[in-house]
Design a protein around this motif. Sequence first.
Motif, PDB file in Angstrom:
ATOM      1  N   GLY A   1       0.772  -1.088  -0.069  1.00 34.27           N
ATOM      2  CA  GLY A   1       0.023   0.192   0.099  1.00 34.27           C
ATOM      3  C   GLY A   1       0.973   1.344   0.209  1.00 34.27           C
ATOM      4  N   GLY A   2       2.094   1.000   0.217  1.00 32.20           N
ATOM      5  CA  GLY A   2       3.158   2.257   0.163  1.00 32.20           C
ATOM      6  C   GLY A   2       3.116   3.127  -0.986  1.00 32.20           C
ATOM      7  N   ILE A   3       2.992   2.449  -2.288  1.00 32.46           N
ATOM      8  CA  ILE A   3       3.107   3.111  -3.536  1.00 32.46           C
ATOM      9  C   ILE A   3       1.900   4.178  -3.421  1.00 32.46           C
ATOM     10  CG2 ILE A   3       2.841   2.840  -6.153  1.00 32.46           C
ATOM     11  CD1 ILE A   3       3.819   0.012  -5.608  1.00 32.46           C
ATOM     12  N   SER A   4       0.761   3.758  -3.217  1.00 35.92           N
ATOM     13  CA  SER A   4      -0.259   4.510  -3.185  1.00 35.92           C
ATOM     14  C   SER A   4      -0.112   5.981  -2.251  1.00 35.92           C
ATOM     15  CB  SER A   4      -1.479   4.070  -2.886  1.00 35.92           C
ATOM     16  OG  SER A   4      -2.620   5.095  -2.625  1.00 35.92           O
ATOM     17  N   SER A   5       0.338   5.595  -0.919  1.00 33.01           N
ATOM     18  CA  SER A   5       0.447   6.694   0.035  1.00 33.01           C
ATOM     19  C   SER A   5       1.737   7.711  -0.447  1.00 33.01           C
ATOM     20  CB  SER A   5       0.620   6.051   1.412  1.00 33.01           C
ATOM     21  OG  SER A   5       1.742   5.386   1.423  1.00 33.01           O
ATOM     22  N   THR A   6       2.713   6.903  -1.024  1.00 32.45           N
ATOM     23  CA  THR A   6       3.703   7.964  -1.217  1.00 32.45           C
ATOM     24  C   THR A   6       3.502   8.715  -2.465  1.00 32.45           C
ATOM     25  OG1 THR A   6       5.425   6.059  -0.755  1.00 32.45           O
ATOM     26  CG2 THR A   6       6.151   7.964  -1.991  1.00 32.45           C
TER      27      THR A   6
END
Length: 861
Positions: A260-265
């Motif tokens: 999910g870090g791609i989206s939040s970044t």
Amino acid sequence: MLRLRRHHYPDHHRRILLRLFHHSTFHPQPLDLPLSHPTYQIWSANTSLGKTLVSAGLSSSFLLSPTSSANKKFVYLKPIQTGYPHDSDSRFLFTKLPSLSLRRKFPSSLILSNSILFSSLFAAKSFLSSRDLPFQPEKFNSEMYDLNFREENRISGEEDSSVSELVCKTLFAWEEAVSPHLAAERESGGVVGDSKVIETLGKCLRDGLESEIERGKREILCIVETAGGVASPGPSGSLQCDLYRPFRLPSILVGDGRLGGISSTISAYESLKLRGYDVVAVVFEDHGLVNEVPLMSYLRNRVPVFVLPPLPQDSSNDLMEWFDESHNVFDSLKNIMLLAYSERIQRLCDMPKRAGELFWWPFTQHKLVPEEAVTVIDSRCGENFSVYQDQKNKFIGQQFDACASWWTQGPDATLQIELARDMGYTAARFGHVMFPENVYEPALECAELLLQGVGKGWASRAYFSDNGSTAIEIALKMAFRKFSFDHDVRVDFLGKDTTEKCVELKVLALKGSYHGDTLGAMEAQAPSPYTGFLQQPWYSGRGLFLDPPTVFMYNSKWILSLPELLYSEIVEHKDITFCSRDEIFYEERDSSDLASIYSSYISQNLLQNPGLKVSGCIGALIIEPVVHAAGGMHMVDPLFQRILVKECQNHKIPVIFDEVFTGFWRLGVETTADLLGCVPDIACYGKLLTGGVIPLAATLATNAVFDSFVGDSKLKALLHGHSYSAHALGCAAAAKSIKWFKDPQTNHNIIPERRLLRELWDLDLIQQISSHRTVQRVVALGTLCAIELQAAGCNAGYGSLYAASLLKKLREDGVYMRPLGNVIYLMCGPCSSPEVCSQLLLKLYQRLEEFDKVEEKLKSC
């Protein structure tokens, strides 16, 4: 013209007034940001992603690298800290760097300090108790405890002659480990405002860097680390990406390597870019998901992405091996930061020279603008420019945009972000779409708001164009068609009758008015410096131009100045002096003797142009309601304009209000029709229409005007348009601005029941300025405060450079002004606070005092 006597106030009255303003008004601290050394802000996509580890890694790379020279300084600032004192990010750096220094056998000496400035009462008691220090009640105010604690450490190296330094500071701390806005609400006696955080941070940045600038030849890197994520609230509830925006520090984004870090970044990155931040690099911990690949693809190699090795799972691990393993990554990140800084400084330094070689500035004599006089604007935040200044030391300084960027600006910092967001959405949704015979939501909403707002009660149609001047061209075409329609002028719109001779139509206008730079608009104004042969060889001035009476404040009184043709009439004293500005707008004046004089004067001029048999009959009246802007910021007697409008409408002469400058709260009301007490047939709007962020104009008209273009042939339609007519971006910005400015929830200056702005300019200081011996007249209305300086000969008029030295000093004071010859003016926005306006007036008054002394000295030489 009237002969005026000035009454000088004693010096002690001036001192009392200045002292009153010194103690009673808000004094914001300067937000000057030193640029002699790089300063970066560390953000993250969410909390607990390792911002402090990145800060520590950068400090070790900068201070402890064996290839770098010693005698360096690393400044770490943590403006907001929660969970204190158990969690202290500044103390983490303070304790971790000595261990890294010993591990790497750093040969030079190292001085370290860690400070905490302010904390909540809860955090202060916990901290003092853990240190066995006394609690001092007198250090607690209604918000925070003045802790002001500092600890130091020194590590001696083999090369004791060279010393590197780590300075760590926590500015505000709360005990509970929750979001800052919750911690502040639960623990502080009052909310710590954004201005307090920003001012304290600014002071720390200057204290940490300016002292080193004086020493010279010491490399410095400064890091400002945020709390939580990009959009996490600060103590007041403002998002931190908005809170820190006045500094617009170049940024490092700590991303998320987890699922999910791609989206939040990406979301965090877009939030920063939307607000105008420059993101220099993205860095995150490797969780084995290869998040860097899609991130680099999304960023299209515009921003480098760095991946740190996984952190050890054991919470007791001292991280020494991890820092060793990460050393190359931090070295690369540091080098990118230093390179970006040097490239930015080079660009800023080169811009004046490049601009002078490439630009052709409007309304500018290039021969009079040396390279050092070019203002380099790095960014804008609300009402302030961030201006690069390369004097003794390089820095970014704040200047209030007191000319509202040619009268277009109104947004505060909050509206600026709202407009950016809405325009970004609109660009993504629509791009640009064609307008004729089509409809889309932004254009429809904008038209409805215009007709329900400035056009309420009279207008039924909105015609969009691209700027004020073209809006005027359209209005003239509308008015002349309506006049021809009403007066039964035979027009062969099919173009078959080659023998038909059309009637020559002219305008009725006022001397000193200005309606734009396009050829048709210039024909509708009296001769002026803008219309001379050098500027417009085709100019003939197709109109009857009346000399209007004007009103202004002089020596603390509002005075009416009559033109020579009217001054011969017998006018009572009560009709030419006013106790207050409001009296000037009273409709009771309609029954005065002066009103009869005005009516007779106007009627006589109209009778000289009785009908269509006379060559050049008057086919339209065009006025700038209440204030002539480019003509010198003259306030026209509203009684005169009201009678002029009524007389023309009685003669079936269409009336055009040019509200490009005066509309949308510029003069304290949404439309100057409310000030005049009459409505036009056609009106033009621009500038503040979109909040000033993008060009758009609108020409509103009555249904009767629209009907004069309706017919069976397309050739009878209004054949005028622009490729970007009603462009979605402009319409979206206009819709947002119109609603924002008139809503008391978003614009605290609105008085809802009266549909006007509260008074923004302090009357006492306005009167004091009007009594200053350097001042000829003052006009203060709405967001405008104009001052004409006493001048004669070549020092007077539009081409005068008389005010140049005064405005240079004001720019040094953080007030950006641009003159109209010997007329200077302050212009704020509809949302500007009266406190800010008072500060502008005070700075102006102080500089007028100095200006007066210099002028007196020159006269005596």
